[in-house]
Design an enzyme around this catalytic site. Structure first.
Site, PDB file in Angstrom:
ATOM      1  N   ALA A  31      -5.135   4.457   2.866  1.00 29.50           N
ATOM      2  CA  ALA A  31      -5.002   5.408   3.974  1.00 29.50           C
ATOM      3  C   ALA A  31      -3.742   6.244   3.857  1.00 29.50           C
ATOM      4  O   ALA A  31      -3.084   6.543   4.844  1.00 29.50           O
ATOM      5  CB  ALA A  31      -5.022   4.661   5.305  1.00 29.50           C
ATOM      6  N   THR A  33      -1.373   9.447   3.567  1.00 31.09           N
ATOM      7  CA  THR A  33      -1.476  10.745   4.232  1.00 31.09           C
ATOM      8  C   THR A  33      -2.192  11.761   3.346  1.00 31.09           C
ATOM      9  O   THR A  33      -1.959  11.818   2.136  1.00 31.09           O
ATOM     10  CB  THR A  33      -0.075  11.261   4.628  1.00 31.09           C
ATOM     11  N   TYR A 189     -16.052   4.287 -14.053  1.00 36.97           N
ATOM     12  CA  TYR A 189     -16.004   4.634 -12.628  1.00 36.97           C
ATOM     13  C   TYR A 189     -17.389   4.449 -11.998  1.00 36.97           C
ATOM     14  O   TYR A 189     -17.517   3.882 -10.904  1.00 36.97           O
ATOM     15  CB  TYR A 189     -15.535   6.073 -12.458  1.00 36.97           C
TER      16      TYR A 189
END
Length: 315
Positions: A31, A33, A189
């Protein structure tokens, strides 16, 4: 017809279900910014949740998000917990801190991820994208299961995947790409994002009797996040060619606010109660390739993951 679509924002979804937020506790990984997890947390803060715990590697990068949550909802407990999802030891320490901080977890959002990195192994000797994107979240979720159970029926686990899961299935016999000799960062990925989907399939089946639901999702192509900021620019032509080769449509770009919508729908929408284990795109249930929806593969992944973390979890 669903009220949500490509253009829906996280705030739009929250506004439809504010009663699903008030007084609840949310745990979100990744999380920092300016990222997707931050956008999700800030949208949820408008509903006055009891607590939002943000797990990440850097308190410095998360502090502005905590301050914004506190500004929006002063009654909400906003708290940072340090974690490196590529390390099982770090995940265990973070889970213990969550356990000591809150009495329950209503919604766990496994959002953090790495993408397009060079070949590396985690301390558990697994390819780093598989380790950070799946194994870390597998362990965290299972360690927090007592807190999810304490929330009662209706608790949810949300696994943020990607449409790029189509770049590769889980290579059960060679998750490390022959120790890097056959490594393709995009296939790796894809493997990790397929694992996110299969993990939700497994959780849905195992937790059905407890009333805990799980969903995976594609948030969208969100260039505003810093997910690709560390990537070698030479990788972009390679990934572009893979979209063409595999005949996958390049997802249309979304803003951060649009990108948070499907995660928040997975966390809140009561209309999804009957489809635990589903994969969501644009806030709606979407089909996946067979290798990502197979219950047999989901169980194989669960067994492999238990072996890697050195602990069994039965429900």
């Amino acid at each position: 017809m669903s009220r949500f679509d490509f253009s829906t924002t996280g705030s739009d979804v929250f506004a439809a279900f504010p009663e699903q937020v008030a007084g609840k506790t949310f745990v979100i990984t990744g999380a920092s910014t300016g990222g997707l997890g931050a956008s999700v947390a800030i949208a949820l803060a408008a509903g006055n949740p009891a607590a939002i715990l943000l797990l990440g590697r850097s308190e410095h990068k998360v502090s502005p998000v905590l301050k914004e949550i506190e500004h929006i909802s002063p009654s909400t407990r906003a708290h940072f917990i340090k974690v490196d999802l590529a390390s099982c030891a770090s995940v265990r320490a973070a889970a213990a801190e969550v356990d000591a901080t809150v009495s329950k977890v209503d919604v766990l959002i496994n959002n953090a991820g790495i993408m397009g990195v060079k070949f590396a192994l985690t301390p558990e000797n697994v390819e780093s994208q598989f380790g950070a994107n799946h194994i870390g979240h597998f362990l965290l979720t299972n360690l927090l299961m007592p807190k999810l159970e304490a929330a009662g029926k209706g608790a949810r686990v949300v696994n943020v995947s990607s449409a790029m899961y189509q770049f590769g299935p889980v290579r059960f016999d060679d998750i490390n790409f022959s120790n890097g000799e056959k490594f393709n960062t995009w296939e790796a990925y894809g493997q990790s994002k397929t694992a996110n989907i299969l993990f939700s399939v497994a959780l849905a089946k195992k937790l059905a009797g407890k009333g805990i639901r799980s969903y995976s999702l594609h948030p969208g192509n969100i260039q505003a996040t810093k997910l690709s900021s560390h990537m070698d620019p030479a990788e972009w032509p390679i990934v572009g060619a893979m979209f063409v080769e595999k005949k996958i449509a390049m997802p249309k770009e979304k803003t951060l606010e649009q990108g948070s919508a499907t995660t928040i729908a997975a966390a809140l929408d009561p209309g999804l109660d009957g489809v635990s284990g589903a994969f969501l795109d644009d806030c709606n249930v979407a089909e996946t390739l067979e290798y990502a929806s197979s219950e047999e593969n989901a169980e194989k992944l669960w067994t492999l993951s238990e072996k890697i973390v050195g602990e069994k979890f039965s429900y």
